[in-house]
Design a protein around this motif. Structure first.
Motif, PDB file in Angstrom:
ATOM      1  N   THR A  47      49.232  38.932  33.493  1.00 47.11           N
ATOM      2  CA  THR A  47      50.392  39.345  32.769  1.00 47.11           C
ATOM      3  C   THR A  47      50.534  40.707  32.958  1.00 47.11           C
ATOM      4  N   PHE A  48      49.490  41.639  32.535  1.00 46.26           N
ATOM      5  CA  PHE A  48      49.184  42.780  32.860  1.00 46.26           C
ATOM      6  C   PHE A  48      49.597  43.497  34.382  1.00 46.26           C
ATOM      7  N   LEU A  49      48.829  42.765  35.206  1.00 46.47           N
ATOM      8  CA  LEU A  49      48.834  43.081  36.456  1.00 46.47           C
ATOM      9  C   LEU A  49      50.335  43.031  37.069  1.00 46.47           C
ATOM     10  N   ARG A  50      50.974  41.802  36.745  1.00 47.16           N
ATOM     11  CA  ARG A  50      52.217  41.531  37.089  1.00 47.16           C
ATOM     12  C   ARG A  50      53.436  42.441  36.348  1.00 47.16           C
ATOM     13  N   SER A  51      53.301  43.016  35.459  1.00 45.71           N
ATOM     14  CA  SER A  51      54.018  43.715  34.658  1.00 45.71           C
ATOM     15  C   SER A  51      53.812  45.219  35.509  1.00 45.71           C
ATOM     16  N   LEU A 174      47.551  45.667  44.296  1.00 45.03           N
ATOM     17  CA  LEU A 174      47.340  44.825  43.110  1.00 45.03           C
ATOM     18  C   LEU A 174      46.800  43.485  43.717  1.00 45.03           C
ATOM     19  N   PHE A 175      45.688  42.881  43.056  1.00 40.21           N
ATOM     20  CA  PHE A 175      45.138  41.768  43.438  1.00 40.21           C
ATOM     21  C   PHE A 175      45.092  40.902  42.467  1.00 40.21           C
ATOM     22  N   ASP A 176      45.746  39.573  42.351  1.00 43.26           N
ATOM     23  CA  ASP A 176      45.815  38.969  41.343  1.00 43.26           C
ATOM     24  C   ASP A 176      44.983  37.318  41.687  1.00 43.26           C
ATOM     25  N   GLU A 177      43.815  37.654  41.474  1.00 39.54           N
ATOM     26  CA  GLU A 177      42.577  36.488  41.520  1.00 39.54           C
ATOM     27  C   GLU A 177      42.651  36.196  43.292  1.00 39.54           C
ATOM     28  N   VAL A 206      42.307  44.941  40.653  1.00 46.18           N
ATOM     29  CA  VAL A 206      41.875  43.762  41.133  1.00 46.18           C
ATOM     30  C   VAL A 206      41.615  42.834  39.492  1.00 46.18           C
ATOM     31  N   VAL A 207      42.309  41.949  39.590  1.00 49.75           N
ATOM     32  CA  VAL A 207      41.859  40.663  38.572  1.00 49.75           C
ATOM     33  C   VAL A 207      41.023  39.756  39.479  1.00 49.75           C
ATOM     34  N   THR A 208      39.817  39.592  39.116  1.00 50.36           N
ATOM     35  CA  THR A 208      38.927  38.695  39.708  1.00 50.36           C
ATOM     36  C   THR A 208      37.703  38.065  38.703  1.00 50.36           C
ATOM     37  N   HIS A 209      37.455  36.928  39.266  1.00 55.57           N
ATOM     38  CA  HIS A 209      36.359  36.212  38.621  1.00 55.57           C
ATOM     39  C   HIS A 209      35.050  36.633  39.533  1.00 55.57           C
TER      40      HIS A 209
END
Length: 255
Positions: A47-51, A174-177, A206-209
């Motif tokens: 959500t933060f990344l997409r904001s 921006l990378f979302d998983e 980067v949002v990542t696991h």
């Protein structure tokens, strides 16, 4: 070039109905910095990344990219949301790569990459095609320019999606998983492209696991829990000597 951070978030809040997903997030990202956002599902990372590029509207706070307030303009004592056309202009320098590849199935790989530079940036087609071919070589897919997305593996499609974002000459990516929808054996090629980007000085959030990627590529690791940033540190400190109890629990759970 605007001085200061390339991305700056101040007191950002976001709710979906009665659920508060972001609770006053503050974050600065410097030019050329690689920041990895970690946390359990529902922590508010995506959500933060997409904001940042106004794919999610925020309820309060401010997000600035390269000195420009994103999504809103001051109007007296309140903020007024920009029109979709104005937001589209703001998004041009912000590259985004999603979990799903979102390629146009009816276009070839080359056409997918050329579409936005010619249509949005009004680049001459010849120049856009030359740049697209360079980018395909960069992501290891130079021989696939005439293929259609359905003829590619998921990992190849994601590398095309990265090339497509890079074709817009972004100031920040921006990378979302980006690897979460891939079979495990396909993850490595995508992560290698991202490591190469990081080594080349691209600003990345980067949002990542993928903990190995975060340890290797990040300048700073941010841990989010319950819509808040609870810890941030260089990778060596974050993984080897976490301070917050919730961070320690998270790292134990994934190991």
């Amino acid at each position: 070039m605007t001085p200061g951070p390339i991305v700056s978030a101040r007191a950002v809040t976001k709710s979906f109905g009665h659920v508060e997903v972001l609770k006053g997030v503050d974050l600065d990202v410097q030019r050329g910095e690689v920041v990895c956002l970690l946390g359990a599902s529902g922590a508010g990372k995506s959500t933060f990344l997409r904001s940042i590029n106004h794919l999610e509207t925020i309820n309060s706070g401010e997000i600035w990219v390269d000195g420009e307030l994103i999504g809103y303009e001051p109007h007296g004592q309140v903020y007024r949301e920009l029109t979709p056309t104005q937001v589209a202009v703001q998004r041009k320098p912000i590259g985004m790569v999603f979990q799903r590849f979102n390629l146009f199935s009816h276009l070839t790989v080359l056409q997918n990459i050329v579409e936005a530079p010619t249509g949005v940036l009004k680049q001459p087609r010849k120049a856009a095609v030359a740049k697209a071919r360079q980018l395909l070589e960069r992501v290891g897919l130079g021989e696939k320019e005439s293929a259609y997305p359905a003829q590619l593996s998921g990992g190849q499609q994601q590398r095309v999606a990265i090339a497509r974002a890079l074709a817009m000459n972004p100031k920040v990516m921006l990378f979302d998983e980006p690897t979460s929808a891939l079979d495990p054996e396909l993850v490595g090629d995508v992560l290698q492209v991202m490591l190469d980007l990081a080594a080349g000085g691209m600003t990345m959030i980067v949002v990542t696991h993928e903990m190995g990627f975060a340890r290797q590529a990040a300048d700073r690791v941010i841990f989010m829990h319950g819509g808040e940033i609870v810890e941030e540190a260089p990778p060596s400190e974050f993984f080897d000597a976490p301070q917050h109890e919730r961070t320690k629990q998270f790292l134990r759970s994934i190991h």
